[in-house]
Design a protein around this motif. Structure first.
Motif, PDB file in Angstrom:
ATOM      1  N   PRO A  85       0.802  -1.220   0.000  1.00 46.45           N
ATOM      2  CA  PRO A  85       0.000   0.000   0.000  1.00 46.45           C
ATOM      3  C   PRO A  85       0.839   1.277   0.000  1.00 46.45           C
ATOM      4  CG  PRO A  85      -0.979  -1.595   1.468  1.00 46.45           C
ATOM      5  CD  PRO A  85       0.343  -2.162   1.048  1.00 46.45           C
ATOM      6  N   SER A  86       1.933   1.271   0.731  1.00 45.74           N
ATOM      7  CA  SER A  86       2.801   2.447   0.738  1.00 45.74           C
ATOM      8  C   SER A  86       3.353   2.707  -0.659  1.00 45.74           C
ATOM      9  CB  SER A  86       3.948   2.251   1.731  1.00 45.74           C
ATOM     10  OG  SER A  86       4.854   3.318   1.667  1.00 45.74           O
ATOM     11  N   ARG A  87       3.770   1.668  -1.335  1.00 46.44           N
ATOM     12  CA  ARG A  87       4.332   1.816  -2.679  1.00 46.44           C
ATOM     13  C   ARG A  87       3.276   2.295  -3.673  1.00 46.44           C
ATOM     14  NH1 ARG A  87       9.265  -1.378  -2.723  1.00 46.44           N
ATOM     15  NH2 ARG A  87       9.636  -1.906  -0.538  1.00 46.44           N
ATOM     16  N   ALA A  88       2.052   1.800  -3.506  1.00 44.86           N
ATOM     17  CA  ALA A  88       0.967   2.261  -4.385  1.00 44.86           C
ATOM     18  C   ALA A  88       0.679   3.742  -4.170  1.00 44.86           C
ATOM     19  CB  ALA A  88      -0.291   1.433  -4.127  1.00 44.86           C
ATOM     20  N   THR A  89       0.736   4.179  -2.922  1.00 43.79           N
ATOM     21  CA  THR A  89       0.529   5.599  -2.624  1.00 43.79           C
ATOM     22  C   THR A  89       1.637   6.446  -3.232  1.00 43.79           C
ATOM     23  OG1 THR A  89      -0.749   5.252  -0.609  1.00 43.79           O
ATOM     24  CG2 THR A  89       0.504   7.287  -0.733  1.00 43.79           C
ATOM     25  N   ILE A  90       2.870   5.990  -3.131  1.00 39.23           N
ATOM     26  CA  ILE A  90       3.998   6.734  -3.700  1.00 39.23           C
ATOM     27  C   ILE A  90       3.849   6.853  -5.210  1.00 39.23           C
ATOM     28  CG2 ILE A  90       6.484   6.583  -4.164  1.00 39.23           C
ATOM     29  CD1 ILE A  90       6.729   5.389  -1.285  1.00 39.23           C
TER      30      ILE A  90
END
Length: 551
Positions: A85-90
């Protein structure tokens, strides 16, 4: 006369050729004046394990160099503290409830536009090497070699642009750097500006260091965090029921490197800890060469002999301390390799006259617990999980050696990169460009609070669903699903977050004010209780509660 005319014609032709060359050179210079960007991200790298933030555990001179020659953000944070999820947000500049990747199992909405696509369309050359974590075909990337899923520390496989998978012998942190430097040196179009994503697997669990680092760090002893033996007395249900305690949840085989045959013959092994099938054999023996194994085995012999001889006679407190030291030795050894390899990249930039026009960013996909509150892993809105390292260098643009305490977030990265490259960001991105803070125009920065939402429950580590608001001074969180509890922390008076003051009458006005702001943020970011329930129903329908999710 004819000779003079011919000479004049040759001079005129030469003038136009020279002018044309100069104009072409000007055009190339104009293109390359746009900054290059190298986005460096590690996986689960705690800010406490970077000496620019805290030098008690390890020295990281190369990561520190980025901050010394640029800016260190002391309140950088994530919007959802879990890997994919963090990578998708970035990539999207949007909260996870918008891009669909709310946890590690839910699918990413592939219709979303990612910032590499925008860079590619704007004439940048784009590349990605290392760990993406989800998806096998990153959009907007001219060249890539990415680890499948979590990837492996030893002799890792990589998915290539053609869809093939290739195995490269070596240690993953070194290999990812080799691929990155090879692209910079041999495959980069020197006329175009570039946007390069250099993404490390380390120091993600199960923390297999390179053999020389494994040996080096084994004999080291590290200071214990003050809250190592936290009893969660003044916290809510979520802290008391989470399954990420070093003593009771950190695995002997998978994490501490105790051979399965050793734990099998220790019939009264206590405490009992659930193990992954195969212990550490799956990530270790399945890929390793005999020569590599010969470098690891003597170190494993020392660890296992110490454990078998001494563990049965230890007190509970001594066992906790033993597990903490084993954890730190392997985790920090992995970090040391990351720092060494970042030094290789920074040296390449210096040696090839690329440093002055290249933005270098170092961050992690979230924070991580290094024994604080007795924990490992992440997920919580609490500081060690919520905060993430962020150091940025951009010569002649960022004043070197500065720090900034504003509430910045991984949600902001995409818009910041686009702004720096003078590319217009899509209107539906939800972050804010950090350019005012990077260029010391701090009066233009207006944000005073960030929004957080964690969804992966019930699942591994059993951290309950919660959302919240965080300012420089306070943190308010609502835990929901199978509880309905609020927690408030005074970040200035209680930096270790040991005392929930939500019900303290002295903070009644703070609670009231923060709840209003929280509601406003939820509207601003298009989140709601109805959407919470939708994701809960999807989770139930898909039985997304695997107890063996390693992320």
């Amino acid at each position: 006369m004819k000779t003079i005319h011919t000479l004049f014609s040759l001079l005129l032709i030469s003038f136009f050729i020279l002018t044309g060359c100069q104009e072409k050179k000007k055009e190339e210079t104009k293109v390359t004046e746009r900054p290059n960007i190298i986005f460096i991200m590690s996986d689960d790298h705690a800010y406490q394990a970077i000496s620019a933030y805290d030098n008690r555990l390890i020295q990281t001179p190369n990561i520190d160099r980025i901050g010394k020659e640029g800016i260190v953000f002391t309140n950088a944070c994530v919007s959802n503290s879990i890997c994919a999820p963090s990578r998708a947000t970035i990539l999207t500049g949007k909260h996870t409830h918008i891009n669909g990747k709310v946890d590690n199992q839910m699918p990413f909405d592939t219709t979303q536009v990612t910032f590499p696509q925008i860079f590619q369309k704007a004439g940048y050359q784009t590349a990605m090497f290392g760990k993406l974590h989800f998806g096998n075909n990153p959009k907007g990337v001219d060249e890539f070699m990415i680890l499948p899923g979590q990837g492996s520390y030893i002799n890792p496989d990589f998915i290539t642009k053609t869809g093939d998978t290739t195995r490269i012998e070596g240690y993953v942190t070194d290999v990812i750097t080799d691929l990155t430097l090879d692209w910079l040196d041999k495959k980069r179009d020197t006329v175009k500006p570039f946007m390069l994503m250099y993404l490390h697997k380390a120091p993600h669990r199960p923390w297999w260091p390179r053999p020389d680092k494994f040996k080096e760090f084994l004999g080291k002893e590290f200071p214990e965090p003050e809250s190592l033996f936290d009893d969660y007395e003044n916290r809510g249900t979520a802290a008391r029921t989470a399954e990420m305690n070093l003593l009771t949840d950190m695995m002997y085989n998978h994490d501490s490197k105790i051979r399965p045959e050793v734990t099998a013959r220790m019939t009264n092994l206590s405490p009992k800890v659930r193990e992954y099938e195969g212990g550490f054999d799956n990530p270790y023996t399945a890929r390793i060469t005999e020569a590599q194994k010969a470098a690891y085995e003597p170190i494993l012999d020392i660890i296992n002999q110490d454990f078998e001889e001494n563990w049965p006679n230890m007190t509970e407190e001594e066992k906790m301390k033993w597990k903490y030291q084993r954890y730190m030795q392997d985790y920090l050894a992995c970090v040391s390799s990351v720092d060494d390899n970042i030094g290789r990249v920074l040296s390449y930039l210096d040696e090839n006259n690329l440093s002055d026009n290249t933005i270098v960013v170092y961050t992690s996909d979230q924070g991580f617990y290094l024994g604080e509150h007795g924990w490992f892993d992440k997920r919580f809105i609490y500081n060690e999980s919520f905060k993430t390292p962020l150091l940025v260098r951009w010569p002649n643009q960022i004043k070197p050696g500065i720090t900034n305490e504003e509430m910045v977030q991984n949600l902001d990265f995409a818009q910041t990169f686009l702004d720096a490259a003078q590319i217009e960001a899509p209107e539906d991105m939800q972050g804010e460009s950090l350019m005012p803070l990077l260029t010391s125009n701090t009066t233009e920065w207006t944000r005073d609070a960030v929004y957080y939402h964690y969804y992966e429950y019930p699942a591994v580590h059993q951290v309950k669903r919660h959302y919240g608001i965080v300012t420089i001074d306070y943190k308010l969180a609502h835990f929901y699903y199978d509880v309905d509890e609020w927690e408030l922390y005074d970040r200035k008076k209680d930096p270790q977050e040991m005392n929930n003051v939500y019900d303290d009458p002295a903070y009644a006005d703070v609670v009231k004010e923060l709840k209003v702001k929280l509601d406003e943020l939820r509207v601003q970011y298009k989140d709601s209780d109805e959407l919470n329930q939708e994701y809960i129903e999807i989770h139930k329908a898909n039985n997304i509660d695997s107890p063996l999710n390693k992320s």
